[in-house]
Design a protein around this motif. Sequence first.
Motif, PDB file in Angstrom:
ATOM      1  N   ALA A 112     -50.341 145.033 -30.617  1.00  0.00           N
ATOM      2  CA  ALA A 112     -50.024 146.105 -29.668  1.00  0.00           C
ATOM      3  C   ALA A 112     -48.559 146.026 -29.243  1.00  0.00           C
ATOM      4  CB  ALA A 112     -50.941 146.017 -28.450  1.00  0.00           C
ATOM      5  N   ARG A 113     -48.082 144.808 -28.982  1.00  0.00           N
ATOM      6  CA  ARG A 113     -46.675 144.640 -28.607  1.00  0.00           C
ATOM      7  C   ARG A 113     -45.745 145.028 -29.761  1.00  0.00           C
ATOM      8  NH1 ARG A 113     -48.974 139.849 -26.119  1.00  0.00           N
ATOM      9  NH2 ARG A 113     -48.926 140.121 -23.837  1.00  0.00           N
ATOM     10  N   ALA A 114     -46.132 144.662 -30.971  1.00  0.00           N
ATOM     11  CA  ALA A 114     -45.298 144.982 -32.130  1.00  0.00           C
ATOM     12  C   ALA A 114     -45.221 146.486 -32.358  1.00  0.00           C
ATOM     13  CB  ALA A 114     -45.848 144.281 -33.376  1.00  0.00           C
ATOM     14  N   VAL A 115     -46.332 147.175 -32.120  1.00  0.00           N
ATOM     15  CA  VAL A 115     -46.352 148.634 -32.259  1.00  0.00           C
ATOM     16  C   VAL A 115     -45.344 149.251 -31.293  1.00  0.00           C
ATOM     17  CG1 VAL A 115     -47.744 150.706 -31.859  1.00  0.00           C
ATOM     18  CG2 VAL A 115     -48.718 148.774 -33.126  1.00  0.00           C
ATOM     19  N   GLU A 116     -45.394 148.824 -30.045  1.00  0.00           N
ATOM     20  CA  GLU A 116     -44.506 149.401 -29.043  1.00  0.00           C
ATOM     21  C   GLU A 116     -43.055 148.960 -29.254  1.00  0.00           C
ATOM     22  OE1 GLU A 116     -46.493 148.367 -25.381  1.00  0.00           O
ATOM     23  OE2 GLU A 116     -47.642 150.247 -25.438  1.00  0.00           O
ATOM     24  N   ALA A 117     -42.871 147.713 -29.719  1.00  0.00           N
ATOM     25  CA  ALA A 117     -41.508 147.244 -30.014  1.00  0.00           C
ATOM     26  C   ALA A 117     -40.888 148.045 -31.151  1.00  0.00           C
ATOM     27  CB  ALA A 117     -41.529 145.759 -30.364  1.00  0.00           C
ATOM     28  N   GLY A 118     -41.734 148.576 -32.018  1.00  0.00           N
ATOM     29  CA  GLY A 118     -41.258 149.400 -33.124  1.00  0.00           C
ATOM     30  C   GLY A 118     -41.031 150.849 -32.744  1.00  0.00           C
ATOM     31  N   GLY A 119     -41.139 151.155 -31.452  1.00  0.00           N
ATOM     32  CA  GLY A 119     -40.889 152.519 -30.982  1.00  0.00           C
ATOM     33  C   GLY A 119     -42.056 153.462 -31.153  1.00  0.00           C
ATOM     34  N   LEU A 120     -43.250 152.903 -31.423  1.00  0.00           N
ATOM     35  CA  LEU A 120     -44.438 153.733 -31.612  1.00  0.00           C
ATOM     36  C   LEU A 120     -45.325 153.711 -30.374  1.00  0.00           C
ATOM     37  CD1 LEU A 120     -45.334 152.442 -35.190  1.00  0.00           C
ATOM     38  CD2 LEU A 120     -44.144 154.559 -34.623  1.00  0.00           C
ATOM     39  N   ILE A 121     -46.216 154.678 -30.283  1.00  0.00           N
ATOM     40  CA  ILE A 121     -47.168 154.751 -29.185  1.00  0.00           C
ATOM     41  C   ILE A 121     -48.436 154.007 -29.580  1.00  0.00           C
ATOM     42  CG2 ILE A 121     -48.625 156.296 -27.799  1.00  0.00           C
ATOM     43  CD1 ILE A 121     -46.458 158.471 -28.235  1.00  0.00           C
ATOM     44  N   TRP A 122     -48.888 153.106 -28.726  1.00  0.00           N
ATOM     45  CA  TRP A 122     -50.125 152.348 -28.944  1.00  0.00           C
ATOM     46  C   TRP A 122     -51.259 153.078 -28.237  1.00  0.00           C
ATOM     47  CZ3 TRP A 122     -52.651 148.837 -31.565  1.00  0.00           C
ATOM     48  CH2 TRP A 122     -53.710 148.115 -31.003  1.00  0.00           C
ATOM     49  N   VAL A 123     -52.258 153.515 -29.007  1.00  0.00           N
ATOM     50  CA  VAL A 123     -53.395 154.228 -28.423  1.00  0.00           C
ATOM     51  C   VAL A 123     -54.441 153.192 -28.022  1.00  0.00           C
ATOM     52  CG1 VAL A 123     -55.080 156.063 -28.705  1.00  0.00           C
ATOM     53  CG2 VAL A 123     -52.880 156.205 -29.889  1.00  0.00           C
ATOM     54  N   GLY A 124     -54.210 152.601 -26.870  1.00  0.00           N
ATOM     55  CA  GLY A 124     -55.076 151.539 -26.371  1.00  0.00           C
ATOM     56  C   GLY A 124     -54.523 151.007 -25.070  1.00  0.00           C
ATOM     57  N   PRO A 125     -55.158 149.979 -24.515  1.00  0.00           N
ATOM     58  CA  PRO A 125     -54.685 149.405 -23.261  1.00  0.00           C
ATOM     59  C   PRO A 125     -53.397 148.613 -23.445  1.00  0.00           C
ATOM     60  CG  PRO A 125     -56.469 148.094 -24.126  1.00  0.00           C
ATOM     61  CD  PRO A 125     -56.362 149.293 -25.017  1.00  0.00           C
TER      62      PRO A 125
END
Length: 445
Positions: free
Chosen positions: A92-105
């Motif tokens: 989840a952190r890697a998704v957001e660090a990559g500038g993407l939206i994480w569909v989850g908590p």
Amino acid sequence: MIESLLVANRGEIARRIIRTAKRLGVRAIAVHSEVDAGLPFVTEADEAVCVGPASPAQSYRNAEAILAAARSTGAQAIHPGYGFLSENAEFARAVEAGGLIWVGPRADAIDAMGDKINARNLMAAAGVPVAPGTTDPAADLDEAVAAAAEIGYPVMVKAAAGGGGMGMGVATDEAAMRTEYDKVRSFAERMFGDGSVLIERYFPRVRHVEVQILGLADGRVVALGERECSVQRRNQKLVEESPSPAVSPELRSRFLAAAVRAGEAVKYRNAGTVECLLDPTTGEFFFLEMNTRLQVEHPVTELVYGIDLVEEQLRVAAGLAPTFDPDALTPRGHAIELRINAEDPKRFLPGPGSITTWVEPTGEGVRVDSGYVAGNTVTPFYDSLMAKLVVSGKDRAEALDRARSAVAEFQLAGPKNNLAFFAELLENQEFQAGEYDTGIVSRMR
């Protein structure tokens, strides 16, 4: 609304998420392993990327490959479904660090709830009832034996980092405790990379009831009713229904309030589930765990509340208000889900194979979320779930009637399947009366 969504999963849940995405005009991107290339979720997506061979570690759990697929396809967001990387805080952190939206908590909520001992302690501090048990991991066998003696036998021996009914054993005395502790610890080290063990009171006759929560974009946490999940084999669910036939209006009010407190304690966002054990004799319930993702059984909540939980997940992730009024949630009718697995209906052992016949039931109040069609092959590399047969009606009696008809109409040949078990269950007097517990399957066998 999000414009493009990569679905980091497979089978029925990937197909189900893609269906909602396309309805909303969101470009749906699938990732798949080499052996899954011909499955419906791949062909129904707007775009698909192969992320590796059959082994989950090299494909659906390969975070780098999935992030690379998101970059190459221009995905704006990632939905992890359930299982695989869905409760992996680092992903989840890697998704957001990559500038993407994480569909989850948020990742810190996943971390907080991922360790069962930490979760128990957080819930106790928030005023959510927890069963008697250890507040720290049992450091060794002697400590585990001492804890069990203090709690009182029987006890449940659980992997602190486990989930999905895995990494658990029951000890009825000290001799069994010594065996189960070693078994659970070695399993936990192998499966989760963490051998921490939790000891807590085991309830021989208990019901498994959970509450669907949704953390909204404005910070509020709402509860979308409860689901009964007591029909299980090997601590894993086979049938879910909503509302629970064991829950009175007064008990429901306490359940939902506790679930909201649980979500608020970790500033929860997006969809999650607060799982509890209910003593049907006393009406006491205890926090079991929080699943920080969409549940397999979410369709029964959707049918009772008339909402699309995947759409609500996407709206929360995009910072949008829900489609419903959080202050005017009104459940209607009854829904039951049957998990159609590629397993024999007696011992529940996996039975993969090529599907030669697949004809889904239809009709009013019948929904099938499936991952396969005729001509596909159920391989041994993944979970045995092939489809979810979900029925709804104005009340439980009508839902049961529709379930019987739908099971009889479902034509499935090739892999082994558990349709015969469901036909038997739906005629079982305990189940028909709604007076069953987690031991019902063992009593049927």
